[in-house]
Structures are given as C-alpha cells and as structure tokens.
Enzyme design. Structure first.
Site, short mmCIF file in Angstrom:
data_model
loop_
_atom_site.label_atom_id
_atom_site.label_comp_id
_atom_site.label_asym_id
_atom_site.label_seq_id
_atom_site.Cartn_x
_atom_site.Cartn_y
_atom_site.Cartn_z
N TYR A 52 -12.71 -0.11 42.72
CA TYR A 52 -12.66 0.00 41.09
C TYR A 52 -13.30 -1.14 40.54
O TYR A 52 -13.29 -1.40 39.28
CB TYR A 52 -11.32 0.43 40.71
CG TYR A 52 -10.80 1.87 41.36
CD1 TYR A 52 -11.57 2.89 41.10
CD2 TYR A 52 -9.78 1.84 42.26
CE1 TYR A 52 -11.19 4.13 41.83
CE2 TYR A 52 -9.43 2.98 42.86
CZ TYR A 52 -10.19 4.40 42.66
OH TYR A 52 -9.59 5.44 43.00
N ASN A 100 -11.43 10.01 31.90
CA ASN A 100 -11.27 9.62 33.22
C ASN A 100 -9.75 10.16 33.82
O ASN A 100 -8.87 9.49 33.41
CB ASN A 100 -11.36 8.12 33.72
CG ASN A 100 -11.36 7.85 35.03
OD1 ASN A 100 -10.94 8.77 35.85
ND2 ASN A 100 -11.61 6.65 35.50
N HIS A 154 -8.20 16.03 40.11
CA HIS A 154 -8.11 16.78 41.43
C HIS A 154 -7.12 17.72 41.35
O HIS A 154 -7.12 18.63 42.43
CB HIS A 154 -8.04 15.78 42.64
CG HIS A 154 -9.04 14.80 42.67
ND1 HIS A 154 -10.62 14.75 42.49
CD2 HIS A 154 -9.08 13.24 42.60
CE1 HIS A 154 -11.01 13.72 42.46
NE2 HIS A 154 -10.24 12.69 42.46
N ASP A 173 -6.94 23.41 31.28
CA ASP A 173 -6.79 24.39 30.41
C ASP A 173 -6.66 23.69 28.82
O ASP A 173 -7.41 24.49 28.07
CB ASP A 173 -5.31 25.17 30.64
CG ASP A 173 -5.34 25.96 31.62
OD1 ASP A 173 -6.36 26.55 32.31
OD2 ASP A 173 -4.12 26.44 32.31
N HIS A 228 -15.82 8.67 35.85
CA HIS A 228 -15.13 7.91 37.00
C HIS A 228 -15.75 6.51 37.20
O HIS A 228 -17.06 6.56 37.16
CB HIS A 228 -15.23 8.67 38.45
CG HIS A 228 -14.56 10.10 38.00
ND1 HIS A 228 -13.26 10.33 38.28
CD2 HIS A 228 -14.95 11.26 37.79
CE1 HIS A 228 -12.87 11.73 37.98
NE2 HIS A 228 -14.06 12.27 37.67
N LEU A 229 -15.13 5.59 37.54
CA LEU A 229 -15.49 4.49 38.04
C LEU A 229 -16.38 4.34 39.30
O LEU A 229 -17.41 3.90 39.67
CB LEU A 229 -14.16 3.23 38.18
CG LEU A 229 -13.43 3.08 36.82
CD1 LEU A 229 -12.09 2.94 37.04
CD2 LEU A 229 -14.11 1.79 36.14
N SER A 230 -15.51 4.97 40.17
CA SER A 230 -16.20 5.14 41.47
C SER A 230 -16.92 6.63 41.61
O SER A 230 -16.86 7.20 40.71
CB SER A 230 -15.15 5.22 42.74
OG SER A 230 -14.42 6.41 42.56
N ARG A 243 -11.47 14.52 47.23
CA ARG A 243 -11.84 14.04 45.74
C ARG A 243 -13.44 14.64 45.18
O ARG A 243 -13.68 14.60 44.32
CB ARG A 243 -11.98 12.62 45.68
CG ARG A 243 -11.04 11.63 46.01
CD ARG A 243 -11.28 10.28 46.05
NE ARG A 243 -10.10 9.27 46.56
CZ ARG A 243 -9.02 9.12 46.25
NH1 ARG A 243 -8.85 9.34 44.71
NH2 ARG A 243 -8.15 8.32 46.83
C1 DQA Z 1 -11.18 7.63 39.89
C2 DQA Z 1 -11.60 8.63 40.90
C3 DQA Z 1 -10.30 9.42 41.35
O1 DQA Z 1 -10.60 10.25 42.72
C4 DQA Z 1 -9.00 8.62 41.69
O2 DQA Z 1 -7.84 9.44 41.92
C5 DQA Z 1 -8.77 7.77 40.46
C6 DQA Z 1 -9.83 6.89 39.86
C7 DQA Z 1 -12.30 6.75 39.51
O3 DQA Z 1 -12.28 6.36 38.31
O4 DQA Z 1 -13.16 6.56 40.21
O5 DQA Z 1 -7.71 7.19 40.29
O6 DQA Z 1 -11.05 8.64 38.74
#
Ligand code: DQA
Length: 151
Positions: free
Chosen positions: A24, A75, A81, A88, A101-103, A112
């Site tokens: 991250y 985010n 997940h 909803d 998402h960062l990743s 994921r």
């Molecule tokens: C995340 C990716 C998710 O899978 C993970 O549970 C996170 C961070 C991301 O920003 O990459 O907590 O949302």
C-alpha cells in the site's frame, strides 16, 4: 462552487503508511487527503474526505452523499469484497461513483478479484498507489454534470 466530492475510505486505511507498505506504499492517509484536495482545487472542486473502520458508518456516509455530494469516491477496502449492505446503499445514489483501490486487487488473492461495490460503480481506479485517489478525483470531476451512461 458546487457540492463537494465525497471521498470515503474503509477499514484499516487509517493505518496507511505503516500497514503492509510493500503493498500500500509509505504515504499516510493524510498525505492521500492532501493529494485529493490539491487535485480537486486545480479542477475547481472541493473534497470531503473521511475514513471509518465501521460498515454502518460508511453506509450512513453513502446515504448522506445522496443529497450532499456531487460525486462519491470510495475505497471500500475489505468491505468491498463482503458487504451487500454497502452495495445496496451505493445503488441509491444518482451521482457518479468511483471505486478506488491503492493496490490492484485483480492481481492478488482470488477472494479480492470480486467486489460488490463494482456492481454500483461508474468506474474503478486501482493499482496506482496513492495516485489512484488523485486519478479518481480527476475522473469524478470529468463526470460531474455529465449525463449518466446506462449499462
Ligand atoms: C484495498 C484492497 C482491498 O482488497 C483490501 O482489503 C484493502 C485495501 C486497496 O486499496 O488496495 O483494505 O481496497
């Protein structure tokens, strides 16, 4: 100036900078907020930036965005997940929704690869570290006021 772009971050993102930095990055959530605010200012928008570890709080903030936001960036972290309730809530919004998402979750563990949030998102930005949030601000700014594309 119109309504702010709301930026929501889910569980464990308060630990950004120290949490699994190899995935991250080293920037903190405050750094990410500063990036979003700077990018929004250039584009003539303002940001409301919030983080919670609690699903119900995130849902309350999504509901607030129905009337108070010009666009929503979220985010959802782990809740993306797992949370049908968050999906909803997002489905009640008529404004652009950018999932961020960062990743790149699609390149990680199988669990994921799917996010409920994507089912309600206008678009998704992932894999660019802290810059994902900035790119999401850029995308949101481009969508504000634009007619909503139907799927
Ligand atoms: C995340 C990716 C998710 O899978 C993970 O549970 C996170 C961070 C991301 O920003 O990459 O907590 O949302």
């Amino acid at each position: 100036m119109g309504k702010p772009i709301h930026v929501l971050s889910g569980p464990n993102l308060n630990l950004l900078g120290t949490r699994e930095p190899e995935i991250y990055g080293h920037e903190t959530l405050a750094d990410v907020q500063a990036r979003c605010e700077a990018r929004a200012a250039v584009l003539g928008h303002t940001i409301l930036f919030r983080q919670s570890n609690h699903e119900g709080q995130l849902i309350d903030w999504v509901q607030e965005a129905r009337t108070d936001a010009s666009a929503l960036i979220i985010n959802p972290a782990g809740y993306g997940h797992t949370s049908v309730a968050l999906l909803d809530a997002l489905k009640t919004l008529a404004i652009p929704i950018i999932e961020c998402h960062l990743s790149n979750p699609a390149a990680r563990e199988a669990f994921r690869r799917e996010t409920f949030v994507s089912l309600a998102a206008t678009g998704v930005v992932s894999g660019f570290g802290a810059a994902s949030y900035e790119l999401a601000v850029q995308a949101a700014a481009g969508l504000i006021g634009a007619p909503r594309a139907s799927a």
